[in-house]
Design an enzyme around this catalytic site. Sequence first.
Site, PDB file in Angstrom:
ATOM      1  N   ASP A   3      -2.392  -5.092   0.881  1.00  0.00           N
ATOM      2  CA  ASP A   3      -1.707  -3.972   1.535  1.00  0.00           C
ATOM      3  C   ASP A   3      -0.302  -4.325   2.014  1.00  0.00           C
ATOM      4  O   ASP A   3       0.604  -3.495   1.966  1.00  0.00           O
ATOM      5  CB  ASP A   3      -2.538  -3.478   2.723  1.00  0.00           C
ATOM      6  N   GLU A  33       0.840  -1.192   0.000  1.00  0.00           N
ATOM      7  CA  GLU A  33       0.000   0.000   0.000  1.00  0.00           C
ATOM      8  C   GLU A  33       0.880   1.249   0.000  1.00  0.00           C
ATOM      9  O   GLU A  33       1.915   1.296   0.652  1.00  0.00           O
ATOM     10  CB  GLU A  33      -0.905  -0.008   1.236  1.00  0.00           C
TER      11      GLU A  33
END
Length: 252
Positions: free
Chosen positions: A108, A80
Amino acid sequence: MEDFVRQCFNPMIVELAEKAMKEYGEDLKIETNKFAAICTHLEVCFMYSDFHFINEQGESIIVELDDPNALLKHRFEIIEGRDRTMAWTVVNSICNTTGAEKPKFLPDLYDYKENRFIEIGVTRREVHIYYLEKANKIKSEKTHIHIFSFTGEEMATKADYTLDEESRARIKTRLFTIRQEMASRGLWDSFVSPREAKKQLKKDLKSQEQCAGSPTKVSRRTSPALRILEPMWMDSNRTATLRASFLKCPKK
């Protein structure tokens, strides 16, 4: 809301959020709630990774102070915060190196200890509802899901919370603080309710004085997660700025 975000989050997080919204053609001047949500999600991802390493024996350890003599590997790979092209490059590299199954959607984080991708969620609603939405979207048992709420609740795949209790408490405390700071400025209701958000947007367009002139306090703690991202999205002239740690919301 925009002023609040700029004063209460690290400038590097704000910049990453701006780039993400620009990449998807979104206007942060209009989508101020999304701007706040993206910054919050980024900070949680960085806090999730902070201070977690794997030592020479392959054990997961927590180190809060840099030790140049320690042969440590970061436990989490942060995906992310990168642009989509670079993020997929990182994911493909991880899959080729570890043999992990390539996810359909960008996750992420990647956990080198548990050898799995992680999807982090931060919700203003009930955690179990948001968890189910994430699970239905991802449709993969290989990606681990961990949801946090602004009320201190959390939910994770098979009740496996990955992090130790203290690390998770740090994240929950930060989320609760953000909620309290928003509420003290009359922003929380609009952050939760789309209808209230429209009302707040009209107020914001009329006046940009919210939070203006408030002194910004900077914590001296360095964020290792932000340091990890440096080679990927920062140039050398901005290293000093990068090393500034997370900003705290100014008190009223």
